[in-house]
Motif scaffolding. Structure first.
Motif, PDB file in Angstrom:
ATOM      1  N   GLY A  21       7.144   5.128  -2.946  1.00 22.49           N
ATOM      2  CA  GLY A  21       6.568   6.172  -2.103  1.00 22.49           C
ATOM      3  C   GLY A  21       7.624   6.842  -1.246  1.00 22.49           C
ATOM      4  N   LYS A  22       8.483   6.043  -0.651  1.00 27.09           N
ATOM      5  CA  LYS A  22       9.549   6.603   0.185  1.00 27.09           C
ATOM      6  C   LYS A  22      10.536   7.408  -0.651  1.00 27.09           C
ATOM      7  N   GLU A  23      10.821   6.937  -1.870  1.00 25.20           N
ATOM      8  CA  GLU A  23      11.726   7.681  -2.756  1.00 25.20           C
ATOM      9  C   GLU A  23      11.148   9.050  -3.112  1.00 25.20           C
ATOM     10  N   LEU A  24       9.819   9.147  -3.163  1.00 29.46           N
ATOM     11  CA  LEU A  24       9.165  10.433  -3.433  1.00 29.46           C
ATOM     12  C   LEU A  24       9.112  11.333  -2.203  1.00 29.46           C
ATOM     13  N   GLY A  25       9.568  10.824  -1.073  1.00 27.24           N
ATOM     14  CA  GLY A  25       9.556  11.625   0.145  1.00 27.24           C
ATOM     15  C   GLY A  25       8.391  11.334   1.062  1.00 27.24           C
ATOM     16  N   MET A  26       7.578  10.342   0.715  1.00 29.39           N
ATOM     17  CA  MET A  26       6.461   9.980   1.579  1.00 29.39           C
ATOM     18  C   MET A  26       6.991   9.267   2.816  1.00 29.39           C
ATOM     19  N   MET A  27       6.278   9.479   3.914  1.00 30.89           N
ATOM     20  CA  MET A  27       6.654   8.850   5.175  1.00 30.89           C
ATOM     21  C   MET A  27       5.590   7.834   5.556  1.00 30.89           C
ATOM     22  N   VAL A  28       6.008   6.777   6.235  1.00 29.58           N
ATOM     23  CA  VAL A  28       5.032   5.825   6.767  1.00 29.58           C
ATOM     24  C   VAL A  28       4.304   6.528   7.904  1.00 29.58           C
ATOM     25  N   GLU A  29       2.991   6.666   7.755  1.00 31.13           N
ATOM     26  CA  GLU A  29       2.181   7.358   8.755  1.00 31.13           C
ATOM     27  C   GLU A  29       1.380   6.379   9.614  1.00 31.13           C
ATOM     28  N   GLY A  30       1.237   5.169   9.114  1.00 32.85           N
ATOM     29  CA  GLY A  30       0.470   4.196   9.876  1.00 32.85           C
ATOM     30  C   GLY A  30       0.633   2.799   9.307  1.00 32.85           C
ATOM     31  N   ARG A  31       0.410   1.845  10.156  1.00 31.14           N
ATOM     32  CA  ARG A  31       0.521   0.443   9.764  1.00 31.14           C
ATOM     33  C   ARG A  31      -0.526  -0.328  10.558  1.00 31.14           C
ATOM     34  N   ILE A  32      -1.384  -1.023   9.856  1.00 33.65           N
ATOM     35  CA  ILE A  32      -2.350  -1.900  10.507  1.00 33.65           C
ATOM     36  C   ILE A  32      -1.837  -3.314  10.313  1.00 33.65           C
ATOM     37  N   ARG A  33      -1.384  -3.892  11.393  1.00 33.29           N
ATOM     38  CA  ARG A  33      -0.691  -5.169  11.315  1.00 33.29           C
ATOM     39  C   ARG A  33      -1.635  -6.327  11.018  1.00 33.29           C
ATOM     40  N   LYS A  34      -1.128  -7.229  10.185  1.00 32.07           N
ATOM     41  CA  LYS A  34      -1.815  -8.475   9.833  1.00 32.07           C
ATOM     42  C   LYS A  34      -3.289  -8.264   9.474  1.00 32.07           C
ATOM     43  N   SER A  35      -3.537  -7.297   8.608  1.00 30.14           N
ATOM     44  CA  SER A  35      -4.911  -6.976   8.237  1.00 30.14           C
ATOM     45  C   SER A  35      -5.278  -7.432   6.821  1.00 30.14           C
ATOM     46  N   ARG A  36      -4.322  -7.990   6.090  1.00 28.16           N
ATOM     47  CA  ARG A  36      -4.562  -8.453   4.724  1.00 28.16           C
ATOM     48  C   ARG A  36      -4.121  -9.903   4.598  1.00 28.16           C
ATOM     49  N   LEU A  37      -5.056 -10.765   4.271  1.00 27.33           N
ATOM     50  CA  LEU A  37      -4.750 -12.185   4.105  1.00 27.33           C
ATOM     51  C   LEU A  37      -4.613 -12.499   2.618  1.00 27.33           C
ATOM     52  N   TYR A  38      -3.466 -13.046   2.246  1.00 23.10           N
ATOM     53  CA  TYR A  38      -3.209 -13.398   0.850  1.00 23.10           C
ATOM     54  C   TYR A  38      -2.425 -14.705   0.813  1.00 23.10           C
ATOM     55  N   ARG A  39      -3.001 -15.689   0.137  1.00 22.84           N
ATOM     56  CA  ARG A  39      -2.380 -17.006  -0.001  1.00 22.84           C
ATOM     57  C   ARG A  39      -1.931 -17.588   1.339  1.00 22.84           C
ATOM     58  N   GLY A  40      -2.804 -17.480   2.317  1.00 21.47           N
ATOM     59  CA  GLY A  40      -2.544 -18.080   3.613  1.00 21.47           C
ATOM     60  C   GLY A  40      -1.587 -17.318   4.512  1.00 21.47           C
ATOM     61  N   ARG A  41      -1.173 -16.134   4.095  1.00 22.94           N
ATOM     62  CA  ARG A  41      -0.223 -15.339   4.887  1.00 22.94           C
ATOM     63  C   ARG A  41      -0.828 -13.961   5.151  1.00 22.94           C
ATOM     64  N   TYR A  42      -0.608 -13.442   6.342  1.00 23.70           N
ATOM     65  CA  TYR A  42      -1.086 -12.113   6.684  1.00 23.70           C
ATOM     66  C   TYR A  42      -0.040 -11.052   6.363  1.00 23.70           C
ATOM     67  N   TYR A  43      -0.531  -9.930   5.830  1.00 27.12           N
ATOM     68  CA  TYR A  43       0.301  -8.777   5.514  1.00 27.12           C
ATOM     69  C   TYR A  43      -0.281  -7.564   6.221  1.00 27.12           C
ATOM     70  N   ASP A  44       0.550  -6.546   6.380  1.00 28.25           N
ATOM     71  CA  ASP A  44       0.105  -5.292   6.987  1.00 28.25           C
ATOM     72  C   ASP A  44      -0.475  -4.373   5.917  1.00 28.25           C
TER      73      ASP A  44
END
Length: 187
Positions: A147-170
């Motif tokens: 996405g960044k290589e295509l020129g997309m910018m990070v517009e938002g991040r919701i922290r620790k909102s995805r739980l996968y295998r006992g670990r939280y991801y944004d």
């Protein structure tokens, strides 16, 4: 939306799903118990097994009524994945895209980048939208990088909102504005 003709990228061809594609598509999605692609495609979301008949009937209904917003990604005359769009908020022209490469031998070889570039070009050419968004999770570093290589910018991040295998991801939202895309294409 129905594409009038297949879209050709450098490595991929994007095309409508037809009834003839359904056996191969079902096989690459559902025929393996723990497919590699599940590690990257929202792995915290459960993929419920589906028999072919149910899959066939659901997809055929979408195809016949032209309600399907998913399209095939093909390379070397085989289906390798799906690209899609979805209205986050249609009356505001807020559109999101996503993709999944099901065949692991096509990962990390430029197919995802070519697919997204071809797709974003097509969507900006065919919809009066001011931006295109892409939402993924922080564990999918490959898609974030593409996405960044295509020129997309990070517009938002919701922290620790995805739980996968006992670990939280944004949850990470990327986006690109039409004028940014057009300027980038002219360079």
């Amino acid at each position: 939306m129905h594409m009038q003709k297949p879209l050709k990228g450098s490595l991929v061809v994007l095309d409508n799903i037809t009834e003839e594609d359904l056996p191969e598509l079902w096989e690459i999605i559902y025929d393996t118990e723990h497919p590699e692609w599940r590690k990257w495609d929202s792995p915290y979301v459960t993929l419920h097994p589906m028999d072919y008949e149910k899959f066939h009937d659901q997809m055929l209904n979408l195809i016949k009524h032209k309600l399907d917003k998913q399209f095939l990604i093909k390379a070397n005359d085989e289906i390798i994945g799906i690209i899609f769009y979805d209205w986050e908020h249609e009356s505001s022209n807020s559109l999101e895209v996503g993709l999944t490469i099901y065949r692991h031998e096509y990962l990390n070889r430029g197919y995802e980048l070519d697919t997204l570039k071809t797709w974003v070009d097509y969507l900006f050419d065919n919809f009066p939208i001011p931006r295109i968004g892409l939402t993924t999770w922080s564990g999918n570093e490959r898609l974030l990088s593409i996405g960044k290589e295509l020129g997309m910018m990070v517009e938002g991040r919701i922290r620790k909102s995805r739980l996968y295998r006992g670990r939280y991801y944004d949850s990470v939202k990327l986006g690109i504005l039409r004028e940014e895309w057009e300027e980038q294409q002219h360079q």
